[in-house]
Scaffold this active site. Structure first.
Site, PDB file in Angstrom:
ATOM      1  CG  LEU A  74      36.936 102.898  78.140  1.00 11.99           C
ATOM      2  CD1 LEU A  74      36.083 102.847  79.400  1.00 11.99           C
ATOM      3  CD2 LEU A  74      38.402 102.963  78.522  1.00 11.99           C
ATOM      4  CG  ASP A  75      40.102  97.179  74.644  1.00 11.43           C
ATOM      5  OD1 ASP A  75      40.026  97.968  73.690  1.00 11.43           O
ATOM      6  OD2 ASP A  75      41.145  96.585  74.963  1.00 11.43           O
ATOM      7  CE  LYS A  76      31.978  91.460  74.627  1.00 12.26           C
ATOM      8  NZ  LYS A  76      31.933  90.224  73.828  1.00 12.26           N
ATOM      9  CD  GLU A  77      36.892  91.710  76.302  1.00 14.73           C
ATOM     10  OE1 GLU A  77      37.548  92.704  75.891  1.00 14.73           O
ATOM     11  OE2 GLU A  77      36.512  90.789  75.558  1.00 14.73           O
ATOM     12  CB  THR A  78      38.337  98.256  79.483  1.00 16.41           C
ATOM     13  OG1 THR A  78      39.346  97.547  78.776  1.00 16.41           O
ATOM     14  CG2 THR A  78      39.008  99.198  80.463  1.00 16.41           C
TER      15      THR A  78
END
Length: 283
Positions: A74-78
């Site tokens: 998952l992306d860092k910001e997700t």
């Protein structure tokens, strides 16, 4: 929150992840991934999920437990549902399920604008490209199969981009208000930054707080509509502090009997929905 997680001791981070455990059995552990925490390490990253998997395994089981294994990213910001495996064999099995598109994933996102049509499928290949600007950097972007011929407006097949990957995203609008929409998204493929690119460049509706994909050539904060700023009680000059509103809401894992995990929205996301008067439809 993001900076706080970068500064805590790895043991404290493992404890935070333990408290965010949604489900566990002998094969898997499912966590609610917090905002701003990278899955993998890299330059300038002090803490990441991969580094604390050995500590987390011991906290959940016992001191002899083998480290947990990553199964997907998952992306860092997700934020939201993330599956970890207890053994190498289970991890390989689950990675294969993701690779062969047998895992159903549902995301929720707040976007700027209103998609037209309000539900549909975006099927446009994606490729990584260098952005030529005063600060050279790389971004994912669309690589359409067809283009308009400038001379006579005919639709012609585009030359295939060698490294472009097939990318398919289903979307559906759940609510609209304050020059924004709440969307439910189902990525059928798993290309890097797929949802963000399809929404921003395919539908012209970038995710709220997506400062990377709200422009092409410049590295600048997202420009927000007046009404959205007013409802959020925010000045445009402070827009860069706005977090990415993309949440992995639900995941269905066909492991023996299908396992269905739902993860509630993080607080900042809930507050934004209230401020923007975006009502979550009751099933």
């Amino acid at each position: 929150m993001s900076q706080h997680l970068q500064q805590v001791h790895p043991n404290v981070l493992a404890k935070i992840l333990k408290q965010r455990t949604l489900y566990q059995n002998e094969k898997i552990v499912v966590i609610d991934k917090p905002y701003g925490l990278p899955v993998h390490g890299g330059p300038g990253i002090k803490n990441c999920i991969a580094d604390v998997l050995p500590i987390l395994a011991k906290m959940l089981e016992n001191m002899k437990a083998e480290p947990l294994h990553l199964c997907h990213r998952l992306d860092k910001e997700t934020t939201g549902v993330m599956v970890l495996a207890r053994s190498k064999e289970a991890a390989e099995k689950i990675r294969l399920l993701f690779k062969t598109r047998q895992v159903e994933k549902i995301y929720w996102a707040v976007v700027l604008g209103d998609p037209d049509p309000v539900e549909g499928i975006v099927e446009i290949p994606i490729v990584e490209k260098e952005v030529q600007s005063h600060q050279s950097h790389y971004k994912m972007t669309l690589a359409p199969n067809y283009r308009l011929c400038p001379e006579d407006g005919r639709v012609v097949k585009a030359r295939g981009k060698r490294h472009a990957e097939r990318a398919v995203t289903r979307y559906r609008r759940l609510a609209a208000a304050s020059a924004c929409s709440l969307l439910e998204l189902q990525p059928i493929t798993g290309v890097k930054h797929q949802i963000r690119v399809h929404l921003a460049y395919g539908l012209g509706c970038p995710i709220l707080g997506d400062h990377k994909y709200s422009h092409w050539s410049k590295l600048a904060p997202q420009k927000l509509p007046e009404l959205t700023l007013r409802r959020l009680k925010l000045e445009q000059s402070k827009a860069r502090h706005l977090p990415l509103h993309l949440h992995a809401h639900q995941l269905c894992l066909p492991l023996g009997q299908p396992l269905d995990f739902v993860c509630k929205l993080p607080l900042f996301f809930q507050k934004t929905l209230r401020k923007l008067e975006l009502d979550i439809p009751k099933d």
